[in-house]
Design a protein around this motif. Structure first.
Motif, PDB file in Angstrom:
ATOM      1  N   THR A 288      -4.882  10.396   8.716  1.00  0.00           N
ATOM      2  CA  THR A 288      -4.514  12.373   9.859  1.00  0.00           C
ATOM      3  C   THR A 288      -2.608  12.110   9.501  1.00  0.00           C
ATOM      4  OG1 THR A 288      -5.946  11.626  10.529  1.00  0.00           O
ATOM      5  CG2 THR A 288      -4.029  13.831  11.653  1.00  0.00           C
ATOM      6  N   LEU A 289      -2.188  12.971   8.574  1.00  0.00           N
ATOM      7  CA  LEU A 289      -0.993  13.231   8.479  1.00  0.00           C
ATOM      8  C   LEU A 289      -0.327  14.285   7.723  1.00  0.00           C
ATOM      9  CD1 LEU A 289      -1.016  10.418   5.324  1.00  0.00           C
ATOM     10  CD2 LEU A 289       0.073   9.699   6.606  1.00  0.00           C
ATOM     11  N   TYR A 290       1.361  14.849   8.184  1.00  0.00           N
ATOM     12  CA  TYR A 290       1.580  15.634   7.963  1.00  0.00           C
ATOM     13  C   TYR A 290       1.757  15.660   6.729  1.00  0.00           C
ATOM     14  CZ  TYR A 290       2.602  15.763  12.783  1.00  0.00           C
ATOM     15  OH  TYR A 290       2.237  15.911  14.217  1.00  0.00           O
ATOM     16  N   CYS A 291       1.510  17.081   6.058  1.00  0.00           N
ATOM     17  CA  CYS A 291       1.613  17.540   4.674  1.00  0.00           C
ATOM     18  C   CYS A 291       2.741  17.631   4.377  1.00  0.00           C
ATOM     19  CB  CYS A 291       0.467  18.280   4.479  1.00  0.00           C
ATOM     20  SG  CYS A 291       0.658  18.955   2.544  1.00  0.00           S
TER      21      CYS A 291
ATOM     22  N   SER B 265       0.428  -1.205   0.114  1.00  0.00           N
ATOM     23  CA  SER B 265       0.071   0.025   0.103  1.00  0.00           C
ATOM     24  C   SER B 265       0.856   1.399   0.442  1.00  0.00           C
ATOM     25  CB  SER B 265      -0.948   0.039   1.216  1.00  0.00           C
ATOM     26  OG  SER B 265      -0.318   0.410   2.161  1.00  0.00           O
ATOM     27  N   THR B 266       1.696   1.276   1.090  1.00  0.00           N
ATOM     28  CA  THR B 266       2.903   2.389   0.851  1.00  0.00           C
ATOM     29  C   THR B 266       3.645   2.474  -0.281  1.00  0.00           C
ATOM     30  OG1 THR B 266       4.105   1.723   2.717  1.00  0.00           O
ATOM     31  CG2 THR B 266       5.144   3.406   1.115  1.00  0.00           C
ATOM     32  N   LYS B 267       3.703   1.012  -1.312  1.00  0.00           N
ATOM     33  CA  LYS B 267       4.067   2.095  -2.938  1.00  0.00           C
ATOM     34  C   LYS B 267       3.185   2.470  -3.797  1.00  0.00           C
ATOM     35  CE  LYS B 267       7.945  -1.150  -2.183  1.00  0.00           C
ATOM     36  NZ  LYS B 267       8.914  -1.931  -2.322  1.00  0.00           N
ATOM     37  N   ASN B 268       1.856   1.698  -3.609  1.00  0.00           N
ATOM     38  CA  ASN B 268       0.740   2.039  -4.869  1.00  0.00           C
ATOM     39  C   ASN B 268      -0.612   3.350  -4.331  1.00  0.00           C
ATOM     40  OD1 ASN B 268       1.116  -0.780  -6.387  1.00  0.00           O
ATOM     41  ND2 ASN B 268       0.724  -0.936  -4.893  1.00  0.00           N
ATOM     42  N   TYR B 269      -0.091   3.961  -3.384  1.00  0.00           N
ATOM     43  CA  TYR B 269      -0.763   4.893  -3.402  1.00  0.00           C
ATOM     44  C   TYR B 269      -0.053   6.212  -3.325  1.00  0.00           C
ATOM     45  CZ  TYR B 269      -4.933   1.849  -2.367  1.00  0.00           C
ATOM     46  OH  TYR B 269      -5.975   1.169  -2.409  1.00  0.00           O
ATOM     47  N   LYS B 270      -0.758   7.318  -2.979  1.00  0.00           N
ATOM     48  CA  LYS B 270      -0.350   8.699  -3.272  1.00  0.00           C
ATOM     49  C   LYS B 270      -1.501   8.898  -2.284  1.00  0.00           C
ATOM     50  CE  LYS B 270      -1.721  10.720  -7.618  1.00  0.00           C
ATOM     51  NZ  LYS B 270      -1.455  11.275  -8.301  1.00  0.00           N
ATOM     52  N   TRP B 271      -0.721  10.322  -1.535  1.00  0.00           N
ATOM     53  CA  TRP B 271      -1.767  10.954  -0.534  1.00  0.00           C
ATOM     54  C   TRP B 271      -1.822  12.363  -0.765  1.00  0.00           C
ATOM     55  CZ3 TRP B 271      -4.289   7.362   3.435  1.00  0.00           C
ATOM     56  CH2 TRP B 271      -3.556   6.400   2.550  1.00  0.00           C
ATOM     57  N   ILE B 272      -2.846  12.971  -0.963  1.00  0.00           N
ATOM     58  CA  ILE B 272      -3.933  14.197  -1.174  1.00  0.00           C
ATOM     59  C   ILE B 272      -4.187  14.723  -0.203  1.00  0.00           C
ATOM     60  CG2 ILE B 272      -5.205  16.064  -2.967  1.00  0.00           C
ATOM     61  CD1 ILE B 272      -5.095  13.062  -4.568  1.00  0.00           C
TER      62      ILE B 272
ATOM     63  N   CYS C 148      -6.174  13.125   4.751  1.00  0.00           N
ATOM     64  CA  CYS C 148      -5.493  13.514   3.927  1.00  0.00           C
ATOM     65  C   CYS C 148      -6.017  11.161   2.877  1.00  0.00           C
ATOM     66  CB  CYS C 148      -3.895  13.429   3.814  1.00  0.00           C
ATOM     67  SG  CYS C 148      -3.208  14.545   4.353  1.00  0.00           S
ATOM     68  N   LYS C 149      -6.083  12.479   1.784  1.00  0.00           N
ATOM     69  CA  LYS C 149      -6.638  10.980   0.826  1.00  0.00           C
ATOM     70  C   LYS C 149      -6.310  10.733   0.286  1.00  0.00           C
ATOM     71  CE  LYS C 149     -10.428   9.936  -1.998  1.00  0.00           C
ATOM     72  NZ  LYS C 149     -11.993  10.485  -2.968  1.00  0.00           N
ATOM     73  N   GLY C 150      -6.105   8.992   0.300  1.00  0.00           N
ATOM     74  CA  GLY C 150      -5.363   7.695  -0.472  1.00  0.00           C
ATOM     75  C   GLY C 150      -5.840   7.602  -1.550  1.00  0.00           C
TER      76      GLY C 150
ATOM     77  N   ILE D 299       3.864   8.463   0.720  1.00  0.00           N
ATOM     78  CA  ILE D 299       4.464   8.320   2.611  1.00  0.00           C
ATOM     79  C   ILE D 299       5.791   7.190   2.739  1.00  0.00           C
ATOM     80  CG2 ILE D 299       2.468   9.996   3.668  1.00  0.00           C
ATOM     81  CD1 ILE D 299       1.218   6.523   4.242  1.00  0.00           C
ATOM     82  N   SER D 300       6.340   7.264   3.705  1.00  0.00           N
ATOM     83  CA  SER D 300       7.124   6.526   3.854  1.00  0.00           C
ATOM     84  C   SER D 300       6.718   4.948   5.155  1.00  0.00           C
ATOM     85  CB  SER D 300       8.438   6.951   5.014  1.00  0.00           C
ATOM     86  OG  SER D 300       7.860   6.909   5.823  1.00  0.00           O
ATOM     87  N   LEU D 301       7.290   4.260   4.234  1.00  0.00           N
ATOM     88  CA  LEU D 301       6.305   3.242   5.257  1.00  0.00           C
ATOM     89  C   LEU D 301       6.333   3.193   6.613  1.00  0.00           C
ATOM     90  CD1 LEU D 301       5.624  -0.606   4.844  1.00  0.00           C
ATOM     91  CD2 LEU D 301       8.038  -1.291   5.466  1.00  0.00           C
ATOM     92  N   LYS D 302       7.222   3.390   7.624  1.00  0.00           N
ATOM     93  CA  LYS D 302       6.711   4.137   8.674  1.00  0.00           C
ATOM     94  C   LYS D 302       5.824   4.637   9.087  1.00  0.00           C
ATOM     95  CE  LYS D 302       8.792   6.502  12.652  1.00  0.00           C
ATOM     96  NZ  LYS D 302      10.297   7.505  13.349  1.00  0.00           N
TER      97      LYS D 302
END
Length: 101
Positions: free
Chosen positions: A84-87, A50-57, A96-98, A67-70
């Motif tokens: 909920t991520l740091y932009c 999921s880390t490799k196949n998604y980007k976040w908006i 953020c939407k994946g 985002i990183s795996l962590k």
């Protein structure tokens, strides 16, 4: 969908490990430990997929980022396809939407 075999492998390992986990508790400790390792391996494969196949908006500024795996593991899920991520642009912790790459 990119890397579909990895996704299927992760799901399969996770399900098998849960079955083996239950059997392992009943029968012996070695079987239990093997199934526990399989469970964590399956979870790791799914999270890396999921880390490799998604980007976040970012919903505040509209910035698209990866985002990183962590961050994927420890990011707070806020429903399906939301975290909920740091932009990196507005430097705020936002929803953020994946979206698939």
């Amino acid at each position: 969908m990119k890397n579909k075999p990895k996704f299927i492998l992760g799901i399969t390992l996770s399900l098998l490990s849960l079955i083996f986990l239950i059997i392992g508790i009943v029968y012996n400790l070695i079987f239990f430990l093997i199934s526990l390792v399989m469970l964590f391996l399956g979870i790791y494969i799914l999270m890396s997929w999921s880390t490799k196949n998604y980007k976040w908006i970012c919903e505040v500024c509209g910035e698209s980022f990866e985002i990183s795996l962590k961050e994927n593991v420890f990011g707070i899920n806020s429903g399906i396809y939301y975290k909920t991520l740091y932009c990196p642009k507005c430097h705020k912790k936002t929803l953020c939407k994946g979206v698939a790459k």
